[in-house]
Design an enzyme around this catalytic site. Structure first.
Site, PDB file in Angstrom:
ATOM      1  N   ASP A 166      -0.992  -2.027  16.373  1.00 32.63           N
ATOM      2  CA  ASP A 166      -0.912  -1.247  15.487  1.00 32.63           C
ATOM      3  C   ASP A 166      -1.212  -1.755  14.153  1.00 32.63           C
ATOM      4  O   ASP A 166      -1.225  -3.125  13.823  1.00 32.63           O
ATOM      5  CB  ASP A 166       0.812  -0.596  15.343  1.00 32.63           C
ATOM      6  CG  ASP A 166       0.855   0.329  16.445  1.00 32.63           C
ATOM      7  OD1 ASP A 166      -0.003   0.842  17.177  1.00 32.63           O
ATOM      8  OD2 ASP A 166       1.929   0.461  16.914  1.00 32.63           O
ATOM      9  N   LYS A 179      -1.962   3.690  13.556  1.00 35.08           N
ATOM     10  CA  LYS A 179      -1.675   5.041  12.777  1.00 35.08           C
ATOM     11  C   LYS A 179      -1.021   4.933  11.650  1.00 35.08           C
ATOM     12  O   LYS A 179      -0.207   4.153  11.328  1.00 35.08           O
ATOM     13  CB  LYS A 179      -1.056   6.007  13.551  1.00 35.08           C
ATOM     14  CG  LYS A 179      -1.878   6.382  14.948  1.00 35.08           C
ATOM     15  CD  LYS A 179      -0.925   7.369  15.827  1.00 35.08           C
ATOM     16  CE  LYS A 179       0.193   7.003  16.263  1.00 35.08           C
ATOM     17  NZ  LYS A 179      -0.099   6.002  17.329  1.00 35.08           N
ATOM     18  N   MET A 192      10.101   5.256   7.828  1.00 36.24           N
ATOM     19  CA  MET A 192       8.999   6.330   7.209  1.00 36.24           C
ATOM     20  C   MET A 192       9.256   7.333   6.436  1.00 36.24           C
ATOM     21  O   MET A 192       9.100   8.367   6.294  1.00 36.24           O
ATOM     22  CB  MET A 192       8.076   6.835   8.200  1.00 36.24           C
ATOM     23  CG  MET A 192       7.748   5.719   9.336  1.00 36.24           C
ATOM     24  SD  MET A 192       6.955   6.527  10.941  1.00 36.24           S
ATOM     25  CE  MET A 192       8.654   7.029  11.818  1.00 36.24           C
TER      26      MET A 192
END
Length: 466
Positions: free
Chosen positions: A249, A271, A385
């Site tokens: 990642d 991502k 996030m």
């Protein structure tokens, strides 16, 4: 190379030790770990010799020549220089190599710092130049080598005749050992499940012997932690060193990627908000395809795979495809970032619970969270996030009853060299983030504990000025 490393086979051997003091005792303890018997040259009967009575025979100094006959090697642990030199000369006359304790100029060989894992033995030597450094290197090796790697070597030894008989082609035989000693069989041994390891050996051998196809490989879903390479677990390090291919990642730090085996294939599948280099279903397909090619596969994910890392989805997809999937936890960024900022997530005076939530809404807009529960007092809320929705989070929490002056900390790239920290109040969350230029990846830590690092820093400054 001034030193030539070699290992003596100690079955049916005997070793001669001159002396009866503490150095002789230490060397006897070391030799006793082998299968060799000990012949101790001494004119006294030290108390410690009784510990090895089944392995040790004592000889007087005038019997030394007889004791030396056929010895694998001798160790001189005598205090006096003249006595030590005489013992060395006597051993040399018998053609026996000698180590003289603390007398480098008399030594034919030095005793290295030894790491013992049963059938696996590693030795580190500095030629007597710096024994402490040798011990430090050995200690580092001990942390890297699994405790049961010697058991894995023993299993290989037991199966070697059967493997040689079943697989005639040398190349395929090498592929078999690579598959077993670096794959599921090895993991079973390291986990202490010997019965499963034996069953897997039999199953894998049957597959190799009856088909030209390479057996399906296993996939390890590995947590890379928050970014600091020293926070990587030992098991994670071992697996990325063994992997044939690593899918990683964007949150995996460059320093950790540098630890991946050099000749391993590295595939970025990261991502980020609004940008999916590889869709999640595509990641599943890549993992399945690589495993079916017989590769040792590592899926490397930032933090912990099972905390907002979609590791559960990947495990499900792999198992549905009939592929074994193991998960190696990592230090989640919540723990790593908080520790880096000296910020306790729980505290007897301030927070009796901690809750992890995601600030990312699955379909965009407002995160679907239990705002009244998150607004309760005496807890810490960690938002993953949450930078992009910080304004909404602040608004919803205050609407649910959280006081506007509740402390908040924002930590970007925690544990890394480019880490940023910002502190403020929940009512000013958006402006706090903007003022520090925080873009993410970042954590929001909400609750009274978020004020503790600032209070500690203020106390340090006050003490310095006093």
């Amino acid at each position: 190379m001034r030193q030539f490393p070699a290992f003596f086979l100690m079955d049916d051997a005997h070793v001669v030790i001159f002396g009866d003091g503490i150095n002789a005792e230490r060397k006897a303890r070391l030799v006793a770990k082998t299968n060799a018997s000990i012949r101790l040259i001494t004119d006294t009967a030290p108390d410690w010799a009784a510990e090895y009575r089944d392995r040790l025979e004592m000889f007087s100094s005038d019997q030394a020549e007889n004791a030396l006959f056929g010895a694998r090697f001798a160790i001189v642990a005598l205090d006096g220089d003249a006595e030590a030199e005489a013992a060395v000369a006597l051993a040399h006359a018998q053609g026996v190599p000698v180590n003289a304790v603390d007398r480098k100029h008399l030594c034919d060989f030095t005793v290295p710092s030894i790491l013992d894992r049963g059938d696996i033995v590693a030795a580190v030597a500095t030629g007597g130049a710096a024994p402490v450094l040798a011990k430090d290197i050995r200690a580092k090796l001990e942390t890297l080598l699994p405790e049961r790697i010697g058991d894995l070597a023993s299993l290989a030894q037991r199966w070697r005749p059967a493997v040689k008989a079943a697989i005639e082609d040398e190349t395929r035989r090498r592929h078999f050992w690579e598959s077993t000693l670096r794959g599921a069989v090895a993991e079973a041994v390291h986990a202490g499940d010997d019965a499963r390891a034996e069953a897997l050996m039999a199953e894998t051998l049957e597959q190799f012997s009856q088909s030209d196809q390479t057996p399906v490989g296993a996939v390890h879903i590995v947590g890379a932690g928050p970014g600091d390479p020293e926070l990587l677990t030992l098991k994670a390090f071992r697996l990325i060193q063994q992997a044939d291919i690593v899918f990683y990642d964007k949150l995996v730090s460059p320093e950790i990627l540098d630890m991946v085996r050099r000749d391993a294939e590295r595939v970025p599948v990261g991502k980020s908000k609004g940008e999916h280099l590889v869709p999640q279903d595509g990641i599943h397909e890549l993992l399945i395809a690589a495993a079916r090619e017989g590769k040792r596969v590592v899926r490397l994910k930032g933090g912990d795979p099972f905390i907002f890392g979609r590791g559960g989805e990947e495990v499900d997809a792999l198992r549905e495809a009939g592929i074994e999937a193991d998960v190696v936890p990592g230090i989640t960024s919540a723990l790593g970032c908080a520790a880096s900022a000296r910020l306790p997530l729980t505290h007897r005076d301030h927070a009796q619970s901690v809750t992890f939530v995601t600030g990312h809404a699955q379909k965009g807009g407002v995160p679907d969270l239990d705002w009244p529960a998150l607004a309760r007092p005496h807890q810490t809320v960690v938002v993953f996030m949450g930078v992009g929705t910080a304004g909404i989070i602040s608004e919803k929490l205050r609407e649910a009853g959280l006081p506007g002056d509740t402390p908040v900390a924002v930590i970007e790239n925690g544990t890394r060299e480019n880490e940023k920290r910002a502190f403020g109040q929940i009512a000013d969350l958006s402006s706090v983030i903007e003022a520090r230029g925080i873009k993410g990846p970042a954590l929001l830590i909400i609750g009274a504990v978020a004020s503790l690092p600032r209070e500690a820093q203020t106390l340090i400054i006050e003490k310095a000025l006093a």
